[in-house]
Design an enzyme around this catalytic site. Structure first.
Site, short mmCIF file in Angstrom:
data_model
loop_
_atom_site.label_atom_id
_atom_site.label_comp_id
_atom_site.label_asym_id
_atom_site.label_seq_id
_atom_site.Cartn_x
_atom_site.Cartn_y
_atom_site.Cartn_z
N HIS A 61 0.94 -1.06 -0.07
CA HIS A 61 0.07 0.00 0.00
C HIS A 61 1.01 1.23 -0.02
O HIS A 61 1.85 1.49 0.80
CB HIS A 61 -0.77 -0.07 1.41
CG HIS A 61 -1.64 -1.02 1.22
ND1 HIS A 61 -1.43 -2.62 1.63
CD2 HIS A 61 -3.27 -1.24 0.97
CE1 HIS A 61 -2.38 -3.25 1.63
NE2 HIS A 61 -3.43 -2.69 0.92
N ASP A 78 -6.57 -11.02 0.74
CA ASP A 78 -6.47 -9.64 0.39
C ASP A 78 -5.96 -8.91 1.68
O ASP A 78 -5.50 -9.75 2.67
CB ASP A 78 -7.82 -9.11 -0.06
CG ASP A 78 -8.72 -9.00 1.24
OD1 ASP A 78 -8.38 -9.25 2.37
OD2 ASP A 78 -9.94 -8.97 0.96
N SER A 79 -5.88 -7.45 1.68
CA SER A 79 -5.32 -6.90 3.04
C SER A 79 -6.08 -7.00 4.32
O SER A 79 -5.59 -6.91 5.20
CB SER A 79 -5.38 -5.49 2.57
OG SER A 79 -4.72 -5.03 1.24
#
Length: 184
Positions: free
Chosen positions: A57, A100-101
């Site tokens: 990110h 995913d995150s």
């Protein structure tokens, strides 16, 4: 999305080439060409193993608390078929499922195309795009959504490290997703 849904999504991938082949006979020439390219890549391509590596990110887009809440190490696995076409460019059809995150399973089914630079027998690089369907628990509650993203790769023989940029605004997107691909 739980593990069972991920397994069902991966299993259904085997039906994609059959559906694509059946749909290739349309009255729209660009659809036929795309459909034939995908079907040919699936039938005649080499086998690939996809290994998700990292989701980075970009720090300017998130505050520290949000960054701390993300899981950037990405576990998962994928399978695909790929080939180098007559022009020397890479084409691939793939299904990959990864965390995913937020540690939820995110499946992704897609087609990728990269314009390659350098000899395939050694170090070479590519830039291109991927068109895909994916689903996420935090976006439309796992309803499949289509997307198109830029991709780039650094390759040595049948090994590659790839990245894609997911654009976004403040507090969303602005992600570099890294994965590896091994042809066999």
């Amino acid at each position: 999305m739980n593990i069972r849904h991920g397994i069902i999504a991966m299993s259904s991938t085997m039906l994609v080439p059959l559906a694509a082949e059946a749909a290739c006979n349309t009255d729209y020439s660009w659809i036929d060409k795309s459909c034939e390219r995908i079907s040919d890549t699936w039938k005649n391509g080499d086998h690939d193993l996809y290994i998700p590596l990292w989701t980075h990110h970009l720090r300017f887009a998130y505050d520290n608390d949000k960054i701390d809440s993300f899981r950037e190490f990405t576990w998962g696995l994928g399978y695909g078929r790929s080939r180098y076409n007559a022009a020397g460019n890479w084409e691939g059809v793939y299904l990959m499922a990864f965390s995913d995150s937020h540690s939820n399973v995110q499946p992704m089914l897609g087609y990728g195309h990269q314009w390659m630079m350098g000899p395939r027998s050694g170090l070479h690089a590519g830039v291109g795009y991927t068109a895909f369907l994916t689903s996420r628990a935090d976006i439309y509650k796992n309803i499949p959504i289509p997307g198109v993203l830029p991709i780039a790769s650094l390759n040595y023989r049948q090994y590659s490290v790839n990245t894609s940029y997911v654009p976004g605004g403040r507090g969303n997107g602005n992600i570099l997703f890294f994965w590896s691909r091994v042809g066999f």
